[in-house]
Motif scaffolding. Sequence first.
Motif, PDB file in Angstrom:
ATOM      1  N   LEU A 170       0.804  -1.220   0.000  1.00 18.30           N
ATOM      2  CA  LEU A 170       0.000   0.000   0.000  1.00 18.30           C
ATOM      3  C   LEU A 170       0.837   1.271   0.000  1.00 18.30           C
ATOM      4  O   LEU A 170       0.631   2.155  -0.813  1.00 18.30           O
ATOM      5  CB  LEU A 170      -0.961  -0.008   1.190  1.00 18.30           C
ATOM      6  CG  LEU A 170      -1.974  -1.161   1.190  1.00 18.30           C
ATOM      7  CD1 LEU A 170      -2.805  -1.154   2.454  1.00 18.30           C
ATOM      8  CD2 LEU A 170      -2.853  -1.072  -0.035  1.00 18.30           C
ATOM      9  N   ARG A 183      -0.923  -2.275   9.721  1.00 16.95           N
ATOM     10  CA  ARG A 183      -1.411  -3.472   9.027  1.00 16.95           C
ATOM     11  C   ARG A 183      -0.372  -4.569   9.152  1.00 16.95           C
ATOM     12  O   ARG A 183       0.821  -4.316   9.076  1.00 16.95           O
ATOM     13  CB  ARG A 183      -1.669  -3.171   7.556  1.00 16.95           C
ATOM     14  CG  ARG A 183      -2.816  -2.198   7.350  1.00 16.95           C
ATOM     15  CD  ARG A 183      -3.113  -1.960   5.896  1.00 16.95           C
ATOM     16  NE  ARG A 183      -3.706  -3.102   5.222  1.00 16.95           N
ATOM     17  CZ  ARG A 183      -4.986  -3.444   5.269  1.00 16.95           C
ATOM     18  NH1 ARG A 183      -5.829  -2.747   5.980  1.00 16.95           N
ATOM     19  NH2 ARG A 183      -5.429  -4.481   4.595  1.00 16.95           N
ATOM     20  N   TYR A 189       0.781  -8.490   7.737  1.00 14.91           N
ATOM     21  CA  TYR A 189       0.674  -9.395   6.598  1.00 14.91           C
ATOM     22  C   TYR A 189       1.183 -10.764   7.027  1.00 14.91           C
ATOM     23  O   TYR A 189       2.305 -10.878   7.523  1.00 14.91           O
ATOM     24  CB  TYR A 189       1.506  -8.865   5.415  1.00 14.91           C
ATOM     25  CG  TYR A 189       0.990  -7.547   4.911  1.00 14.91           C
ATOM     26  CD1 TYR A 189      -0.005  -7.500   3.938  1.00 14.91           C
ATOM     27  CD2 TYR A 189       1.466  -6.352   5.430  1.00 14.91           C
ATOM     28  CE1 TYR A 189      -0.492  -6.287   3.482  1.00 14.91           C
ATOM     29  CE2 TYR A 189       0.982  -5.132   4.976  1.00 14.91           C
ATOM     30  CZ  TYR A 189       0.005  -5.109   4.012  1.00 14.91           C
ATOM     31  OH  TYR A 189      -0.492  -3.901   3.567  1.00 14.91           O
ATOM     32  N   GLN A 197       2.507 -13.034   2.410  1.00 13.43           N
ATOM     33  CA  GLN A 197       1.263 -12.767   1.686  1.00 13.43           C
ATOM     34  C   GLN A 197       1.111 -11.244   1.587  1.00 13.43           C
ATOM     35  O   GLN A 197       0.595 -10.606   2.498  1.00 13.43           O
ATOM     36  CB  GLN A 197       0.069 -13.393   2.416  1.00 13.43           C
ATOM     37  CG  GLN A 197       0.245 -14.874   2.710  1.00 13.43           C
ATOM     38  CD  GLN A 197       0.398 -15.694   1.454  1.00 13.43           C
ATOM     39  OE1 GLN A 197      -0.473 -15.656   0.587  1.00 13.43           O
ATOM     40  NE2 GLN A 197       1.487 -16.432   1.340  1.00 13.43           N
ATOM     41  N   LEU A 203      -0.423  -9.211  -0.786  1.00 10.56           N
ATOM     42  CA  LEU A 203      -1.484  -8.569  -1.551  1.00 10.56           C
ATOM     43  C   LEU A 203      -2.169  -7.553  -0.634  1.00 10.56           C
ATOM     44  O   LEU A 203      -2.295  -7.794   0.564  1.00 10.56           O
ATOM     45  CB  LEU A 203      -2.508  -9.589  -2.037  1.00 10.56           C
ATOM     46  CG  LEU A 203      -2.013 -10.596  -3.066  1.00 10.56           C
ATOM     47  CD1 LEU A 203      -3.076 -11.657  -3.312  1.00 10.56           C
ATOM     48  CD2 LEU A 203      -1.637  -9.890  -4.348  1.00 10.56           C
ATOM     49  N   PRO A 204      -2.607  -6.420  -1.160  1.00 16.31           N
ATOM     50  CA  PRO A 204      -3.294  -5.460  -0.294  1.00 16.31           C
ATOM     51  C   PRO A 204      -4.453  -6.077   0.482  1.00 16.31           C
ATOM     52  O   PRO A 204      -4.666  -5.757   1.654  1.00 16.31           O
ATOM     53  CB  PRO A 204      -3.794  -4.391  -1.278  1.00 16.31           C
ATOM     54  CG  PRO A 204      -2.813  -4.445  -2.397  1.00 16.31           C
ATOM     55  CD  PRO A 204      -2.448  -5.918  -2.528  1.00 16.31           C
ATOM     56  N   SER A 205      -5.165  -6.997  -0.136  1.00 18.54           N
ATOM     57  CA  SER A 205      -6.318  -7.614   0.537  1.00 18.54           C
ATOM     58  C   SER A 205      -5.908  -8.592   1.639  1.00 18.54           C
ATOM     59  O   SER A 205      -6.734  -8.942   2.481  1.00 18.54           O
ATOM     60  CB  SER A 205      -7.195  -8.335  -0.485  1.00 18.54           C
ATOM     61  OG  SER A 205      -6.453  -9.364  -1.121  1.00 18.54           O
ATOM     62  N   SER A 206      -4.651  -9.035   1.662  1.00 18.99           N
ATOM     63  CA  SER A 206      -4.237  -9.984   2.704  1.00 18.99           C
ATOM     64  C   SER A 206      -3.768  -9.280   3.970  1.00 18.99           C
ATOM     65  O   SER A 206      -3.586  -9.916   4.998  1.00 18.99           O
ATOM     66  CB  SER A 206      -3.151 -10.927   2.186  1.00 18.99           C
ATOM     67  OG  SER A 206      -1.986 -10.209   1.855  1.00 18.99           O
ATOM     68  N   GLU A 227      -4.083  -7.209   7.337  1.00 18.70           N
ATOM     69  CA  GLU A 227      -5.128  -7.080   8.347  1.00 18.70           C
ATOM     70  C   GLU A 227      -4.883  -5.831   9.174  1.00 18.70           C
ATOM     71  O   GLU A 227      -3.780  -5.636   9.691  1.00 18.70           O
ATOM     72  CB  GLU A 227      -5.097  -8.283   9.290  1.00 18.70           C
ATOM     73  CG  GLU A 227      -5.243  -9.610   8.614  1.00 18.70           C
ATOM     74  CD  GLU A 227      -4.964 -10.772   9.561  1.00 18.70           C
ATOM     75  OE1 GLU A 227      -4.260 -10.588  10.573  1.00 18.70           O
ATOM     76  OE2 GLU A 227      -5.453 -11.857   9.271  1.00 18.70           O
TER      77      GLU A 227
END
Length: 70
Positions: A15, A36, A38, A46, A48-51, A53
């Motif tokens: 990000l 965040r 990962y 992992q 990916l932006p979606s991974s 938390e």
Amino acid sequence: MKSDDPLLKILACPLDKGPLTLLEAEDVLYNPRMRRRYPIVDGIPQLLPSSGEPVTDEEHERLVAVADRA
């Protein structure tokens, strides 16, 4: 993943493109700027932006303290 892994020097947050902190005991990479984490699954980050938390304020303080001790 270990703290001396050369891969850590080139890994970046997907990000903000900034450096990540390895928390070996938690098996995660952490971005304190964006709060965040990962996961690392079977030794593979992992990233990916979606991974990623988001973490709570309390969890952020705990993770920063863990990183400072490492």
